[in-house]
Design an enzyme around this catalytic site. Structure first.
Site, PDB file in Angstrom:
ATOM      1  N   GLU A   1      13.182  16.635  -0.591  1.00 35.76           N
ATOM      2  CA  GLU A   1      12.691  17.644  -1.293  1.00 35.76           C
ATOM      3  C   GLU A   1      11.835  18.710  -0.522  1.00 35.76           C
ATOM      4  OE1 GLU A   1       9.948  19.398  -4.732  1.00 35.76           O
ATOM      5  OE2 GLU A   1      10.993  17.429  -5.015  1.00 35.76           O
TER       6      GLU A   1
ATOM      7  N   CYS B   1      14.566  11.097 -13.916  1.00 35.26           N
ATOM      8  CA  CYS B   1      14.470  12.177 -14.400  1.00 35.26           C
ATOM      9  C   CYS B   1      15.886  13.091 -14.853  1.00 35.26           C
ATOM     10  CB  CYS B   1      13.720  13.271 -13.874  1.00 35.26           C
ATOM     11  SG  CYS B   1      14.503  13.453 -12.167  1.00 35.26           S
TER      12      CYS B   1
ATOM     13  N   CYS C   1      18.433  19.591  -8.321  1.00 35.57           N
ATOM     14  CA  CYS C   1      17.643  19.806  -9.645  1.00 35.57           C
ATOM     15  C   CYS C   1      17.282  21.234  -9.668  1.00 35.57           C
ATOM     16  CB  CYS C   1      16.460  18.988  -9.430  1.00 35.57           C
ATOM     17  SG  CYS C   1      15.274  18.953 -10.910  1.00 35.57           S
TER      18      CYS C   1
ATOM     19  N   SER D   1      10.425   5.025  -2.210  1.00 34.83           N
ATOM     20  CA  SER D   1      10.259   6.006  -3.165  1.00 34.83           C
ATOM     21  C   SER D   1       8.783   6.601  -3.251  1.00 34.83           C
ATOM     22  CB  SER D   1      10.370   5.570  -4.706  1.00 34.83           C
ATOM     23  OG  SER D   1       9.957   6.415  -5.817  1.00 34.83           O
TER      24      SER D   1
ATOM     25  N   HIS E   1       9.864  14.286   3.348  1.00 32.97           N
ATOM     26  CA  HIS E   1      10.580  13.877   2.222  1.00 32.97           C
ATOM     27  C   HIS E   1      11.768  15.038   1.887  1.00 32.97           C
ATOM     28  CE1 HIS E   1      11.362  13.874  -2.175  1.00 32.97           C
ATOM     29  NE2 HIS E   1      10.901  12.466  -2.127  1.00 32.97           N
TER      30      HIS E   1
ATOM     31  N   CYS F   1       6.956  19.208 -11.581  1.00 32.22           N
ATOM     32  CA  CYS F   1       8.036  19.138 -12.546  1.00 32.22           C
ATOM     33  C   CYS F   1       7.144  18.485 -13.987  1.00 32.22           C
ATOM     34  CB  CYS F   1       9.106  18.323 -12.123  1.00 32.22           C
ATOM     35  SG  CYS F   1      10.138  17.752 -13.691  1.00 32.22           S
TER      36      CYS F   1
END
Length: 290
Positions: free
Chosen positions: A128, A12, A96, A227, A126, A199
């Site tokens: 984020e 991304c 981001c 991931s 995680h 997103c």
């Protein structure tokens, strides 16, 4: 045999930006260190390490006086910035923009609505999610399933946000459940607000990936096992094409998968580099020639 790479797969723009910054500073004399794995793909991390980027953890910060530290696209909680300042570390922030905006929204709600509770839908632990929880001084409730959503006390004013890379369909199911539960418990849905914070590029990938999977005989999905986005997108592949295979490198490919196959699709997570998917394509074509 036709071999097609999914044009919507791969990094991304937030990850692309972080990697470009890492490449730029890796080439300079003082170099740069990244706090944690820059992207959840070990092969891309190894490539950047060879260029000169170091990967460090929180325990290393106390020994980094005067050095550069890259904040990856996932973002970090406020505490990380305080520690960096304490040890005179130069922050190069590649958070981001979408994640950064979400952090600010959560902090604003937390600061203005002290008596409310903030819920974050995402993967516990995680990077984020840790950054999002940090905006609430660690008080946010993290849920990752409908079962966990059922444990929320909906008698309180509740604000719900999602990790930006979550499954949009699952998040919509949780939103519907929570709103219905609020009406059942409170007689109305005024005490709960669910924000659309996934997103757009991630949300749009699911319908596009479904179409991609349905038009090809088999799907090779390339992702690091760590991931969470990769696991989520691979499940979409499997649901829409039972002949989907998860690999992390070209070495994982097996010749029997391609017997009597006319078309192969290659896709990957938002953390999967295009160069790796191209390597996979070359290996598939090599296998097919044997």
């Amino acid at each position: 045999m036709k071999v097609e790479i999914d044009k919507y797969a791969g990094f991304c723009f937030g990850v692309i930006n972080a990697i470009e910054i890492a490449e730029k500073y890796s080439a300079e004399e003082n170099g740069i260190s990244c706090l944690g794995q820059i992207v959840h793909n070990s092969q891309e991390e190894k490539r950047l390490n060879k260029l000169g980027m170091k990967t460090v953890n929180y325990d290393d910060l106390q020994n980094m006086n005067g050095q550069r530290l890259l904040i990856r696209a996932h973002g970090e909680p406020p505490e990380t910035y305080f520690v960096a300042k304490k040890f005179n570390i130069e922050i190069i922030d590649a958070t981001c923009p979408i994640v950064l905006a979400l952090q600010k929204r959560i902090k604003q709600k937390f600061d203005k609505m002290a008596d409310s509770q903030i819920v974050i839908y995402g993967k516990k632990g995680h990077a984020e999610v840790n950054g999002l929880v940090g905006q609430t001084k660690g008080t946010a409730i993290v849920i990752s399933s409908l079962d966990e959503a059922s444990l929320i006390d909906l008698s309180k004013q509740t604000f719900v946000f999602s990790q930006t890379t979550s499954n949009s369909l699952e998040y919509e199911n949780i939103e519907t459940f929570l709103l219905n539960e609020s009406v059942r418990i409170n007689g109305h849905g005024k005490k709960i607000k669910v924000f659309k914070t996934i997103c757009p590029s991630v949300k749009n990938r699911i319908p596009r990936l479904k179409e991609f999977c349905e038009k090809l005989d088999i799907i090779i999905f390339v992702s690091d096992k760590k991931s969470s986005n990769g696991k989520m997108l691979y499940s979409v592949c499997k649901e829409n094409n039972p002949r989907s295979y998860f690999i992390s490198s070209p070495n994982d490919l097996k010749a029997p998968w391609f017997e009597d196959v006319r078309s192969v699709g290659i896709s990957g997570a938002t953390s999967t580099p295009l160069w790796l998917m191209k390597d996979v394509k070359r290996q598939i074509l090599f296998i097919n020639k044997k």
